[in-house]
Design an enzyme around this catalytic site. Structure first.
Site, short mmCIF file in Angstrom:
data_model
loop_
_atom_site.label_atom_id
_atom_site.label_comp_id
_atom_site.label_asym_id
_atom_site.label_seq_id
_atom_site.Cartn_x
_atom_site.Cartn_y
_atom_site.Cartn_z
N SER A 177 1.98 37.28 -25.68
CA SER A 177 2.31 36.98 -24.30
C SER A 177 2.06 35.50 -23.99
CB SER A 177 1.50 37.91 -23.38
OG SER A 177 2.21 38.16 -22.19
N LYS A 229 4.88 37.41 2.61
CA LYS A 229 3.60 36.77 2.33
C LYS A 229 2.70 37.71 1.54
CE LYS A 229 0.35 33.69 2.59
NZ LYS A 229 0.44 32.46 1.79
#
Length: 348
Positions: A177, A229
């Site tokens: 990763s 948000k």
């Protein structure tokens, strides 16, 4: 009464001296800590280390008489070398061995990639002295972690690539990763036969306690300015719209990850390997994720004959509390690594 007065005056003088000493000691400790916080660059001549180890083994295999002869010849050799070095120094000649240099760095990454703070100093140190014929070897071990941390770590290695400094990355255990994001910057990736490579994917998960809180008649109010948000929350009620936006963000990050790997390794069939899966070293070679199978030890031994191999390590000085919390964090990272090795996936 006069005796008590004199005794009190004596105690006041003692207290003044003790306080003065304490203040001076505090100032010295503070200045020392400030100096230590700047960190320290450690340079190790690995070529000499391997050479000494080789000599120790060779001498150990000789009989007693041969060992005496060897030590006698060695003393004579060292004496002549010291004499020659002294003559060169006196003449103002630079001491050159004619060999190009290999700078060896180490990166053992945690989940937050905090080790990038040392990596940036090490890369800067190398770039300040590197010559066209020199190269860098990075021994990498990381299962990945937060996106921004490993993105910055890869960018630090990109600085070497931008300056046309040949970079080889050796993976003995794992570069998955975010770890593979770093590895793919290299001109050459070498991995051990059973090293874990790949895992080009992105994952994120959070618990949600909203149903539990509702059962306890606890209300959670979340106010935001901006539609997205907050997409998913720990305590509030998550919406399908928020979940969809969260998935979109993950896919966007995955696309950026794939684009970066493709840019670094154009010949790689990115769609076939960007599934979040990982492969072992020999399999990764077949997939084109790495360039050769081998260990970092084999790589170093092969370089020592023709190059001067130098280890570079930057250590940040830490306060006592930082050392304690750092040890706790390291323990958590080791635990996360074990979980990952039992089937968990890294964040990136």
């Amino acid at each position: 009464m006069e005796l008590l007065s004199e005794y009190g005056l004596f105690l006041a003088k003692i207290a003044t001296v003790v306080v003065a000493i304490a203040v001076i000691a505090a100032l010295i400790i503070n200045l020392t800590q400030r100096k230590r916080q700047r960190g320290e660059l450690k340079v190790t001549r690995l070529s000499e280390h391997y050479k000494e180890m080789q000599e120790e083994m060779s001498v150990a295999l000789l009989d007693g008489h041969q060992q005496k002869l060897w030590h006698k010849a060695q003393k004579k050799k060292l004496k002549l070398e010291a004499k020659a070095a002294k003559a060169k120094a006196k003449a103002g000649e630079p001491e050159e061995n004619g060999k190009s240099r290999v700078y060896v760095l180490d990166f053992k990454g945690s989940m937050d990639a905090g080790e990038v703070n040392s990596l940036r100093e090490e890369v800067t140190a190398v770039l300040s002295v590197v010559k066209p014929q020199d190269q860098v070897l990075l021994r990498l071990e990381s299962p990945g972690g937060v996106v921004h941390g490993y993105g910055l770590a890869a960018s630090q290695l990109q600085r070497l690539r931008d300056k046309n400094v040949p970079l080889t990355i050796a993976v003995d255990k794992v570069a998955a990763s975010g770890g593979y994001m770093m590895a793919c910057v290299a001109d050459k990736i070498v991995a051990a036969p059973f090293a874990i490579i790949g895992s080009i994917g992105v994952v994120a998960q959070i618990p949600n306690f909203n149903r539990f809180l509702k059962g306890k008649d606890i209300d959670i109010e979340l106010h935001t300015a901006g539609q997205f948000k907050r997409t998913l929350t720990l305590l509030g009620e998550n919406t399908e719209e928020g979940r969809q936006k969260f998935r979109e963000s993950l896919n966007e990050t995955h696309d950026l990850f794939k684009g970066f790997v493709s840019q670094m390794r154009p010949s790689l069939d990115i769609e076939s390997v960007a599934t979040g899966e990982h492969w072992y070293g020999t399999q990764a070679l077949d997939k084109g994720l790495i360039d050769a199978v081998g260990t970092s030890d084999e790589l170093l031994l092969g370089l020592i004959e023709a190059h001067e191999v130098i280890g570079i390590r930057y250590q940040h000085r830490k306060k006592l509390m930082e050392r304690f919390t750092g040890s706790a964090t390291e323990s958590i990272d080791h635990l996360l690594m074990r979980w990952w090795q039992r089937g968990q996936k890294p964040m990136m």
